[in-house]
Every structure is written in C-alpha cells, then in structure tokens.
Design an enzyme around this catalytic site. Sequence first.
Site, PDB file in Angstrom:
ATOM      1  N   HIS A 102       0.814  -1.216   0.000  1.00  0.00           N
ATOM      2  CA  HIS A 102       0.000   0.000   0.000  1.00  0.00           C
ATOM      3  C   HIS A 102       0.852   1.272   0.000  1.00  0.00           C
ATOM      4  CE1 HIS A 102       0.528   1.072   4.339  1.00  0.00           C
ATOM      5  NE2 HIS A 102       0.607  -0.226   4.527  1.00  0.00           N
ATOM      6  N   CYS A 162       2.485  -4.740   7.016  1.00  0.00           N
ATOM      7  CA  CYS A 162       2.253  -4.559   5.581  1.00  0.00           C
ATOM      8  C   CYS A 162       3.483  -3.912   4.936  1.00  0.00           C
ATOM      9  CB  CYS A 162       1.031  -3.685   5.345  1.00  0.00           C
ATOM     10  SG  CYS A 162      -0.532  -4.494   5.776  1.00  0.00           S
TER      11      CYS A 162
END
Length: 530
Positions: free
Chosen positions: A433, A452
């Site tokens: 992301h 992440c």
Amino acid sequence: MKKLYLLSLLLLIVIGCKKEAPKTKPVTVKKTVPAIILTDERTVEIDTGAIGRYKSETLKQFYLASENKTVWGNLKKRTYVLSQFEKAEALGLEPEDYKFSQLKKFEQRISSLSDTDLATYDILLTYNFEKYLNHLYKGKLDPKKLYGNWDLEEKTFDVNTVLVKAFNRNKLDSIVENIQPKAETYKELLKSLEIIKDFPDDKDIPSIEGVVKLNLKDTSNALIAIKKRLLFWKDMSGKDSLTQIYDQKTFEAVKRFQERHGLEPDGVIGAGTIKALNYSKEHRRQQIIVNLERWRWFSTEFAENYFIINIANYSLNVVENKDTTLVRNIAVGTNKRKTPVLTSKLRTVVFNPTWTVPPTILKEDVVPAMKRNRNYLAKKNITIYDSSGNIVEPSAWNENKPNRYRYVQSPGYNNSLGLMKIMFPNHYSVYLHDTNHRNIFGRNNRSLSSGCVRVENPLELAQHILDDEGTWPQDRIDTIIASKKTTSVKITKNYALYQWYWTAWSKKNQLLFRADIYDLDADLYSKLRD
C-alpha cells in the site's frame, strides 16, 4: 416362463444391490519406483530389518526396486557419492550430516567387508545420499516449523525416482546440479562462499569501539582498526600508513563499504557502519550459508511475471519476461511486527481505500491514545462504529470494552494506507500500500510498518500493472483518486508475489550484505549445525 421370471428376479436383486452398495473411496496408488539395474559386481541380500531400522519409507521403496539387494557395487558410482559429501561445504552443507567419515572408513576396506557390513555400507550410502538430495532441493529445515509467519508453497520431491533414473542411466553427476535452484542469484551466492573462503584470517583485527560518529578529516584512535577492516574487505586498496586521520582515501573506501551493505553511502561513520565493519569473516560466511538454505525453501521456478520483495533490502522489483521493468523502495514491518514471508498472486488494486484499525494497533496504539485524548481518532478522520453499524461519538466510547467497536478511517491523501493498496491472498491480512508518511523512503532503515509493505510512488506501480492493454492511462486513475470513492479493480495480468528475506548475495564477484533486521541469521545457522 418360470425361467424368465427367475432371470428378471435375479436382475432386480443385482440392480437393488448396486443401489444400496456404499460408494468406494478412490484408491491412492503409490508411485512405483523404477526397477534398479544392478551391475555384475558383488551384490548381497539385505535383511529387511536393517532397512526398517531407519524408519524411512523412501529407503524401503528404494530397496524394493532392487529386490532388497545391494546396489552400490560400482566403484565410480560410490566415488561420486562420497565426493559429493566431501565437498558439501562448498554448497553450504556439513559433510558429517551425511556420515562422511563413517562412509569413508567403509570404503577404505571395501574388499574385506563381510556381507553384513557391505549391506550396512550400502544402506548408509543410499540413506545419506537421499538426505543430501532432499537438503539441496528443499533445504535441511522446514521454515513452517521454525517461524509462525512464513507461508511458502510446500516443495515436493520424488527423490527415489530421480535417483534411480540417474543411477540406471549412469548420470548421477547431473542430479546435484539439476535439483538446485536455477536462479542466478543463488548461483552467485554459491560463488560468494568460494570468494569469502579465500579471504585471510581476520582474528587479529580488533573490534571498533567507542565511536559515535566520524566525519572526513576527523581524528580518532578507532580509525586504525577501521582502516584495517576496509583493507581486509578490499574496499580500500594498496598500502596505508594506518594513521588516526580520516582522510579522503578512507572516506571513499567507507562509501564503497556502505554501498555494499545497503547503508547510506555518505562517508559518515556512524553506528550502522561500525556494526557492519565489526562483522567477522566467519560471521559473514555463516550469513551466506543461511541464505543458501533460504533459497532452497523458495520456489524452484519463477512465474513469467512477478513482484519480488526482499524484506531485508527494503526493495520491490517487478519482473516481466525475465526483464526487470520497475524498481521501488519499500518500508516493511518492525522486528516486533514482522512482515511475513510468503508466496502468493496479486488480485486487486483498491483506490481510495478505507482503513480499519487492526487488533494489534488498536491494543498497543489507539486505546492508550484514546484514554489520553478522546479526540485522538477524530483528528485522524477515524469513525467509531458499534456492532450494529451505528456511529459512536468519542464521548460515548467505552474504554473498558474497546473491542466492541470497529474503527474505520475514511479515504483520502492522509489515510494510513494512502491512496491505494494491492491485495493478494494470504493468512496474515497484509497487503502492499501507499502511506501517509511519504518522506520515509529517504531513510536508510525502513523497518517501520505494522507488517504490511509500504511502497514508494504506488500510483505509478498501479498504472504499470493495470495498463496491460492500454486501458488504464494515468488520467483515468487520477479521476478515480479525485472522486475519493473506494474503487476496486481486478488485476487481469497474472503476477506472482514473492515476499522473501535475504541478507546476503553477490554480484560481479562482489559480496553484498544487508542488516539482519529480524535477527534470524544466527539462530538459523545454529539450527542448521545442530
């Protein structure tokens, strides 16, 4: 007529039985091992009890293929297997894991061995060679048993079929090369093991201590040891007077050293550079060995198109048809919240994503902050919802039962996921992301996230992978972003994702190392030598 009646009755009974008969389960057929072609040289019968002591199904099947007779009567074949064990260190393996010394003693008195000893020798050769081949193909250890956050495709290996076919065709010498990873990086890593072996002993070079920071033209007693290290690793060439002055020649050498170790090549000698300089030759050799083991855990063949992430190098490469088409800096999880190692496939690009606060961040970050300041979430554009989907005002939030709620951040430039995320199937709820902290990519240490992977310039990456047929120009993406509406787009081109972990490799005979950000190397080496 009576006969016709009896025949009809019999048919009805048969049909009735078929209807009532239970469904049979499909029989699992074991893969048969090709028959072993024995030579005319000395062979003896092997007691099946001697084979059974090893509790190995593959060993049992192997000797069934030779009708429980010894198979290693050929000197050339035995010599090849023994030579592989002897030079196992060149592949990062340990000869004694395969009973090399014991086997060598058997070989030295091969002509005088009794039938029982000959059978024992034969079984030992087979058992250890199969173990050796398995270790080369899929590693000595199982990462799933070592780590809770490593999720790799299981590698299966029919060692008997591979071994017997090569045995029968007199092509044993091709097995070892054929079953190892084909990636050039793996081959270069093997070469780096040779390179580091040729370095001299470094035990007389003292550790560098008491240094906070050194700049060009500074003076320090530690510079003598620093220069010795730079000369040892060949980042500085020629002879040096080993003075206490940080001169230009040393400055350039430090920059070369820093670049090889993934540090900011600014010539400033700080904590990171000192730590890397203090690694010994033996420590670096062990680092190479554990990375060879990791390579054997990973996929043998790469997909046609893929993302490859090296967590320890903070890097993402897009590779298409064996050509690197895009390179991105990334940020990964902290040591406390590690980014998982996994293999998957890219599925969806989500523009303008919302962000739901995950349990760990809720517990460790959000709840303490909310207890200090009830407006903490409102300032971050995060809305609290109850179990019925109703909005909860911060003043009505029950701090004693924070898990009763869902916390959702609205889309936007300052959303924690930024303007985009890329989804892929995995067991850890992680994804690639954007970020609302876009200045982090200039940092050297980017172990910063909660697991992440944050990607630099992600919208360009999205456009690259979506625009396979020219239907996703940048202005189309810009329009979606401007709408601030969450939009999911399926990725039509097939991309595999390899999210892996390497701390050592080589390029053009140059040794390259990265900081072991998750402190995995030393422990893995210890387990490999257990």
